[in-house]
Each structure stands twice: as C-alpha cells, then as structure tokens.
Enzyme design. Structure first.
Site, mmCIF file in Angstrom:
data_model
loop_
_atom_site.group_PDB
_atom_site.id
_atom_site.type_symbol
_atom_site.label_atom_id
_atom_site.label_comp_id
_atom_site.label_asym_id
_atom_site.label_seq_id
_atom_site.Cartn_x
_atom_site.Cartn_y
_atom_site.Cartn_z
ATOM 1 N N ASN A 82 0.819 -1.224 0.000
ATOM 2 C CA ASN A 82 0.000 0.000 0.000
ATOM 3 C C ASN A 82 0.848 1.266 0.000
ATOM 4 O O ASN A 82 0.356 2.332 -0.373
ATOM 5 C CB ASN A 82 -0.908 -0.029 1.247
ATOM 6 C CG ASN A 82 -1.510 1.311 1.561
ATOM 7 O OD1 ASN A 82 -2.449 1.744 0.899
ATOM 8 N ND2 ASN A 82 -0.966 2.001 2.558
ATOM 9 N N ALA A 83 2.120 1.164 0.381
ATOM 10 C CA ALA A 83 2.946 2.364 0.534
ATOM 11 C C ALA A 83 2.972 3.158 -0.759
ATOM 12 O O ALA A 83 3.227 2.606 -1.831
ATOM 13 C CB ALA A 83 4.366 1.976 0.935
ATOM 14 N N THR A 86 3.145 10.836 -3.534
ATOM 15 C CA THR A 86 2.990 11.638 -4.757
ATOM 16 C C THR A 86 4.087 12.702 -4.792
ATOM 17 O O THR A 86 4.530 13.196 -3.750
ATOM 18 C CB THR A 86 1.626 12.367 -4.805
ATOM 19 O OG1 THR A 86 1.446 13.089 -3.587
ATOM 20 C CG2 THR A 86 0.480 11.410 -5.003
ATOM 21 N N ASP A 88 3.673 15.415 -7.422
ATOM 22 C CA ASP A 88 2.962 15.877 -8.611
ATOM 23 C C ASP A 88 3.643 17.084 -9.250
ATOM 24 O O ASP A 88 4.224 17.931 -8.572
ATOM 25 C CB ASP A 88 1.524 16.259 -8.252
ATOM 26 C CG ASP A 88 0.657 15.063 -7.862
ATOM 27 O OD1 ASP A 88 1.140 13.922 -7.964
ATOM 28 O OD2 ASP A 88 -0.498 15.286 -7.466
ATOM 29 N N GLN A 141 -3.463 10.959 -15.154
ATOM 30 C CA GLN A 141 -3.886 12.176 -14.444
ATOM 31 C C GLN A 141 -2.912 13.284 -14.757
ATOM 32 O O GLN A 141 -1.686 13.099 -14.658
ATOM 33 C CB GLN A 141 -3.938 11.927 -12.919
ATOM 34 C CG GLN A 141 -4.129 13.166 -12.069
ATOM 35 C CD GLN A 141 -5.448 13.894 -12.342
ATOM 36 O OE1 GLN A 141 -6.491 13.278 -12.547
ATOM 37 N NE2 GLN A 141 -5.388 15.212 -12.410
ATOM 38 N N GLY A 143 -0.435 16.041 -14.507
ATOM 39 C CA GLY A 143 0.510 16.359 -13.425
ATOM 40 C C GLY A 143 1.067 15.150 -12.708
ATOM 41 O O GLY A 143 1.716 15.292 -11.669
ATOM 42 N N GLN A 144 0.829 13.954 -13.258
ATOM 43 C CA GLN A 144 1.244 12.742 -12.535
ATOM 44 C C GLN A 144 1.873 11.698 -13.455
ATOM 45 O O GLN A 144 1.571 10.508 -13.325
ATOM 46 C CB GLN A 144 0.034 12.104 -11.835
ATOM 47 C CG GLN A 144 -0.387 12.795 -10.552
ATOM 48 C CD GLN A 144 -1.222 11.879 -9.689
ATOM 49 O OE1 GLN A 144 -2.149 11.227 -10.166
ATOM 50 N NE2 GLN A 144 -0.903 11.804 -8.411
ATOM 51 N N TYR A 147 3.491 9.132 -11.075
ATOM 52 C CA TYR A 147 2.539 8.341 -10.275
ATOM 53 C C TYR A 147 1.707 7.415 -11.177
ATOM 54 O O TYR A 147 1.512 6.237 -10.861
ATOM 55 C CB TYR A 147 1.636 9.310 -9.516
ATOM 56 C CG TYR A 147 0.715 8.702 -8.491
ATOM 57 C CD1 TYR A 147 1.131 8.524 -7.172
ATOM 58 C CD2 TYR A 147 -0.585 8.332 -8.822
ATOM 59 C CE1 TYR A 147 0.260 7.990 -6.219
ATOM 60 C CE2 TYR A 147 -1.455 7.799 -7.885
ATOM 61 C CZ TYR A 147 -1.023 7.637 -6.579
ATOM 62 O OH TYR A 147 -1.874 7.107 -5.639
ATOM 63 N N GLY A 178 -10.169 5.076 -6.184
ATOM 64 C CA GLY A 178 -10.357 6.421 -6.724
ATOM 65 C C GLY A 178 -9.843 7.426 -5.715
ATOM 66 O O GLY A 178 -8.889 7.155 -4.972
#
Ligand code: CAA
Length: 240
Positions: A82-83, A86, A88, A141, A143-144, A147, A178
């Site tokens: 899960n770690a 971001t 961005d 997304q 800006g990502q 990520y 989400g």
C-alpha cells in the site's frame, strides 16, 4: 486464522484502515511506515498493532525488515503493498528525483516485498498479495506522469505475478482506489479537487474503509479463485 499480514504504509490513511480491518478479521498485523514516527506511535498505541519503520522502496531495507519480522512473528502470508507517495507536477516541472522517488516507493516496493516474501508463501502453500494501484494508473492524471506510470506498472506486475503464484496457492490482485479522503488527496489544490469530486457519480470522496473492505475480500482464506484481478473502488469515476 492467525496468519501474519504485512501492510506497507500501514499506519496512516488507507493503509491504517487496512491494518485495522485485517486485525479485526483475526490476522496478526505488522504495519510498516517510513517517516512519521509520531503518527506510527499513536497508531500502535490506539490499535495494539505492531509497527515497523523501514523504507519499502529500498531493497536492502526490505531485506532486513522481512528477516526481522519473520524471526519475530513468523512467515508473512498476507502482503498488502500500500505504501505510496505523490510528487505531482507537469512534465516540464518534474525533476528526475521526483520521478525516481515515486517509481521506487510505489512500484519498486512491490518488487522488493513480493520477492522477499514469495518463497515463504510458496513453502506455506498459501499467499495473498494485494497491491494498491490507482484510478490514476488506469486513466492517467494531469501532473502525474510519475505516479500514473508507477500505478499502471503495479497493475501489470499484479497480472504477471498472479500467473506465477497460482500453482503455489498464492493469489495476487490489485485494488484501484479512486479519490479517497486522506492526507494525500487533501493535498490536491482545492479548486482542482472540487472539479474531481464533481466527476464522481456517487458524489463524494471515498472513505478508507471502502478500500479496506476490498482487501478483506481479496485476502480471505477462501479467496483462492480470485487472482490477477483489479478491483476498482472509485465511486463510478472510471469504469474500467
Ligand atoms: N487538464 C487540462 N489542463 C489542466 C489540468 C487538467 N486536469 N489541470 C491543470 N491544467 C492546466 C491549467 O488550467 C493551466 O493552464 P493555463 O496555463 O492555460 O492556465 C496549466 O495546466 C497549468 O496548471 P497549474 O497552474 O495548476 O500548474 P502547476 O504546475 O502549478 O500544477 C499540478 C499542476 C501539480 C498538476 C496541479 O494542478 C495539481 O496538483 N493537480 C492535481 C493532480 C492530482 O489529481 N493528483 C492526485 C493526487 S491524489 C492521488 O494521487 C491518489 C490517487 O491515487 C487518486
């Protein structure tokens, strides 16, 4: 029922709720964290869940941590990667360091911990791996690029490892959350976040327990026929 679960990033946000749910389901849980000692101490105090500090993005740190956890608690049979972080920024403003940090922490951690726990699961003839991807790995997304690439990588990684683990009783699935009401999402500029929420058909941000319940389903002892899947939990924002 007393199988050992490791939840990375398991002391805050979505991970903390996953840790709590796994404990409530009778699992022995170790929650890892990388930086926030105060939050981890408060979480351990509140829940009685063991916490362990190490950088999931570093293979060497994971090697040491897995050896210590195994010595103290036994074989890790449930792993929740899960770690995530971001960093961005639009591509022209994104440094190589912002790229590396997100790829190492979000995707490299999956490699590190799956590799280091796989043999133990294989010997136990039981394993449940859940990798936390993202809607932004499915849809992209603005800006990502870092990520989205890492999370998209998680989805491919999951399907490949599911094929390798199947004959050993090891399932490997992903959840694609989400926008969930956590510190990470609260850091999105308010005007941007308002536009995102307006595009969620259910009309609200997710709650961490919306995701944790998915982890319980995928890690159940009798969930052995569910592998290689991606469970999207996003309020209908992206139907994929
Ligand atoms: N689509 C198209 N254009 C966009 C856009 C979008 N989604 N967002 C911004 N733009 C445009 C802006 O309108 C602006 O255009 P103009 O120059 O013509 O005015 C231009 O892009 C630059 O925008 P900013 O001034 O906002 O640029 P910035 O560099 O200061 O910030 C940003 C860009 C960092 C991406 C910022 O907009 C941001 O933080 N966005 C949110 C990103 C996001 O959703 N992150 C998710 C975090 S939560 C998470 O990741 C968890 C999970 O799994 C879901």
């Amino acid at each position: 029922m007393n199988k050992l679960a490791l939840v990375t990033g398991g002391t805050r946000g979505i991970g903390a709720e996953i840790s709590r749910h796994l404990k409530a389901a009778g699992r022995v849980v170790v929650a890892s964290y990388a930086g926030n000692d105060a939050a981890a101490a408060a979480f351990a105090e509140e829940t009685g869940i063991a916490v362990k500090k190490f950088d999931a993005g570093s293979f060497e740190a994971c090697e040491t941590a897995v050896a210590e956890i195994t010595a103290e608690f036994g074989t890790i049979e449930i792993l929740v990667n899960n770690a995530g972080i971001t960093r961005d920024g639009t591509l022209p403003k994104m440094s190589r360091d912002m790229w590396d940090a997100v790829i190492d922490t979000n995707l490299g951690s999956c490699f590190n911990l799956c590799k280091l726990t796989f043999d133990g699961m294989r010997a136990a003839k039981f394993g449940r791996i859940v990798n936390i991807g993202s809607i932004n790995g499915q849809a992209g997304q603005y800006g990502q690029v870092n990520y989205a690439a890492a999370k998209s990588g998680i989805h491919g990684f999951t399907k490949a490892l599911a094929q390798e683990g199947a004959r050993f009783g090891i399932t490997c699935n992903a959840i694609a959350p989400g926008y969930v009401d956590t510190d990470m999402v609260r850091a999105v500029p308010p005007d941007v976040l308002a536009k995102i929420i307006a595009r969620i058909p259910v009309g609200r941000l997710g709650h961490a327990d919306d995701i944790a319940r998915g982890v319980l389903f995928l890690t159940a002892d009798n969930a052995d026929f569910v592998t290689g899947s991606t469970l999207s939990i996003n309020g209908g924002q992206h139907m994929y």
